[in-house]
Design an enzyme around this catalytic site. Structure first.
Site, PDB file in Angstrom:
ATOM      1  N   GLU A  98      52.282  22.120  69.726  1.00 63.79           N
ATOM      2  CA  GLU A  98      51.273  23.031  70.273  1.00 63.79           C
ATOM      3  C   GLU A  98      49.894  22.461  69.992  1.00 63.79           C
ATOM      4  OE1 GLU A  98      50.394  27.837  70.367  1.00 63.79           O
ATOM      5  OE2 GLU A  98      51.904  27.013  69.026  1.00 63.79           O
ATOM      6  N   ASP A 126      42.038  32.455  67.807  1.00 60.31           N
ATOM      7  CA  ASP A 126      42.071  32.035  66.411  1.00 60.31           C
ATOM      8  C   ASP A 126      40.665  31.717  65.900  1.00 60.31           C
ATOM      9  OD1 ASP A 126      44.647  31.611  67.749  1.00 60.31           O
ATOM     10  OD2 ASP A 126      45.316  30.814  65.841  1.00 60.31           O
ATOM     11  N   ARG A 165      53.274  21.496  64.934  1.00 59.18           N
ATOM     12  CA  ARG A 165      54.357  21.639  65.911  1.00 59.18           C
ATOM     13  C   ARG A 165      53.912  21.178  67.302  1.00 59.18           C
ATOM     14  NH1 ARG A 165      54.200  28.198  65.392  1.00 59.18           N
ATOM     15  NH2 ARG A 165      52.495  28.622  66.849  1.00 59.18           N
ATOM     16  N   GLU A 197      50.986  31.609  59.587  1.00 57.91           N
ATOM     17  CA  GLU A 197      50.864  32.309  60.862  1.00 57.91           C
ATOM     18  C   GLU A 197      51.351  33.753  60.746  1.00 57.91           C
ATOM     19  OE1 GLU A 197      52.111  31.526  65.534  1.00 57.91           O
ATOM     20  OE2 GLU A 197      53.283  30.596  63.926  1.00 57.91           O
ATOM     21  N   ASP A 244      45.069  25.761  66.575  1.00 54.12           N
ATOM     22  CA  ASP A 244      45.776  26.858  65.915  1.00 54.12           C
ATOM     23  C   ASP A 244      46.625  26.340  64.774  1.00 54.12           C
ATOM     24  OD1 ASP A 244      47.391  25.540  67.798  1.00 54.12           O
ATOM     25  OD2 ASP A 244      48.772  27.228  67.914  1.00 54.12           O
TER      26      ASP A 244
END
Length: 545
Positions: free
Chosen positions: A126, A133, A124, A395, A120
């Protein structure tokens, strides 16, 4: 980042990475959450030392250097792009520089998130293989790069992590809990179908068929009279437009409507897959199931005049794209969608509606509204981030506000390719390269560019299909509309030209009747439709007023 620097023994250097600077020009990392995005190096003190990290990567535009005692020049550092090796096969450009920047942002978002798994975001704490996505982005990805092996590998991971009951985790590999989200888990069916359509290889359908079937069967088991209720794990139309206005609560589309729509769509694609694989009993069974879901959808969510219970852009885009409206109400449904766009003057969709809206508008003849969405420069729009200096897809529609402040740092990635799904429409409608509904791998090509009336003077796209390069390049100049078309060997193309009669068109200065390769021609609805064989063609006609 690689560097080549000298330092005394036990001296150190610290490199920090960030996507953006704040409005005062300061280094900004709050949106990275718990990710440190930091490299620390201690020098051996043995001349010029070369370093780059081997066990991590960073998503960044800016680097901050601290702790180093020596002199530094730009030549001491080399930024390296780390990505899976997928060949570039698509090219798009047009006369609008902001749209071209948007296309570049789409490509950079793909490049920096196609790293072993389709992540995604790359920056960060994640960086997960979120299914929703890639479900949204896979058609665009398949135009820009040869993604067959990359996505085939990831889909095998999906099959491996799929639950015994057929449900699909939110992300693959499944490093956390959570599963079964509408529009996310449907990647199990939609992504293999998109890969098959792009490249024409049935292998991916054969490999993924048990997984595809297991997901649809899971939904069937949980359906109540062919409707899917919100299971609590659904994300809905993630990050749809939500203004702070008292008289408008936001473009909220009911999660059960979305879930039922995707249940229908995955079922229809599964039926089509069974047909391709000559599993005729399955094909009939799932086509029948699709028809029952469609009837239930209409009964539950649609008025007799075609108004949907969620009167949003996403609801109409889903219903029309997934063929859930009866034929008699499709025109009124498309008009409601177009009127919604005209009323707002901008897009209101989130992750699930955005990939579909412009395709649906153009399919039903509302190209002006589609181009309104494309060319809008204010928030919310695709070009707003471009005007704010974006080099990848954000995002949030409003990751950075007009005053330079940021969206909430808890979830504000500046490299998230989902909204880059507009790239599919750039290829298929602005440039005009698509394929017939009964074609896969671009065996039967369609060249049908739909220019806007005011802004674009030209658009060009090329796509290196499994048969060879396809080109569509149109231009408006000196009172003429010209269209260059390249059709690869062993394929045919249907070409649409804006002309009233066949005699209005020439090919390289010659009347069509004297041109080899023109297999069929007819004038219909203000356009001339040509069936052509392989080769290179240069069509020209007077611009229609």
């Amino acid at each position: 980042m690689e560097f080549n620097l000298k330092g005394s023994k036990n001296d150190s250097i610290c490199l920090n990475f960030a996507e953006v600077l704040d409005k005062e020009g300061n280094f900004y990392t709050k949106n990275l959450r718990t990710a440190k995005a930091e490299d620390n190096y201690i020098f051996k003190g043995e001349g010029v030392e070369k370093y780059e990290p081997h066990f991590t990567f960073h998503g960044f535009r800016y680097m901050k250097i601290s702790g180093y005692k020596g002199e530094i020049t730009l030549d001491d550092f080399i930024g390296k792009v780390v990505t899976s090796d997928v060949a570039t096969i698509g090219y798009f450009t047009c006369s609008d520089t902001l749209v071209n920047r948007l296309q570049e942002n789409i490509k950079w978002g793909l490049r920096s998130n196609f790293l072993d798994v389709p992540t995604d975001c790359p920056q960060r704490d994640e960086r997960l293989g979120w299914t929703g996505d890639i479900q949204a982005f896979s058609p665009t990805a398949c135009f820009n790069v040869h993604a067959a092996t990359f996505l085939s590998k990831w889909l095998k991971d999906l099959s491996a992590d799929q639950l015994e009951n057929g449900s699909v985790p939110h992300f693959i590999p499944a490093v956390k809990t959570g599963h079964g989200a509408a529009g996310w888990a449907d990647a199990a069916v939609i992504v293999p179908w998109e890969v098959y359509m792009a490249y024409g290889d049935k292998t991916i359908l054969e490999t993924q068929y048990p997984s595809m079937k297991a997901w649809v069967d899971f939904l069937k088991q949980g359906a109540n009279e062919y409707l899917i209720a919100d299971n609590g794990d659904n994300f809905g139309d993630w990050l749809a437009y939500a203004p702070a206005l008292r008289d408008y609560p936001g473009a909220t589309t009911d999660k059960d409507l979305i879930a039922t729509a995707f249940f229908a769509y995955s079922t229809r694609l599964l039926a089509q897959t069974a047909n391709v694989l000559d599993k005729q009993d399955d094909a009939k069974s799932y086509f029948d199931l699709y028809e029952n879901i469609k009837k239930a959808f209409q009964k539950e969510y649609m008025t007799p005049t075609g108004r949907l219970s969620s009167n949003t852009q996403t609801a109409y885009a889903l219903a029309l794209a997934f063929e859930l409206m009866p034929d008699s109400l499709k025109a009124s449904g498309a008009e409601r969608l177009a009127e919604n766009v005209r009323s707002f003057g901008h897009i209101t969709t989130g992750f699930l509606g955005t990939p579909l809206i412009n395709n649906v508008l153009s399919r039903y003849g509302y190209n002006e509204e589609a181009y309104t969405l494309l060319f809008r420069k204010k928030y919310p729009s695709w070009l707003y981030p471009v005007t704010m200096g974006a080099t990848t897809i954000w995002e949030h529609w409003d990751g950075i506000n007009p005053d330079g402040s940021f969206h909430t740092p808890g979830m504000n990635s500046f490299n998230h390719y989902a909204y880059g799904a507009i790239g599919h429409w750039l290829y298929t409608h602005v440039a005009g390269i698509s394929q017939a509904s009964n074609s896969a791998g671009y065996k039967k090509i369609v060249i049908n560019p739909v220019p806007d009336k005011k802004i674009l003077q030209y658009a060009e796209a090329s796509y290196h299909s499994v048969y060879g390069e396809i080109v569509s390049h149109w231009e408006k100049k000196d009172g003429f509309f010209t269209l260059k078309v390249v059709v690869p060997t062993n394929t045919t193309a249907t070409v649409y030209l804006p002309a009233r009669t066949i005699t209005d068109i020439t090919e390289t200065g010659k009347p069509l009747g004297k041109v080899d390769g023109i297999l069929k021609s007819e004038a219909l609805g203000g356009k001339v439709i040509l069936e052509i064989g392989s080769g290179e063609y240069n069509f020209s006609t007077l611009l229609q007023q």
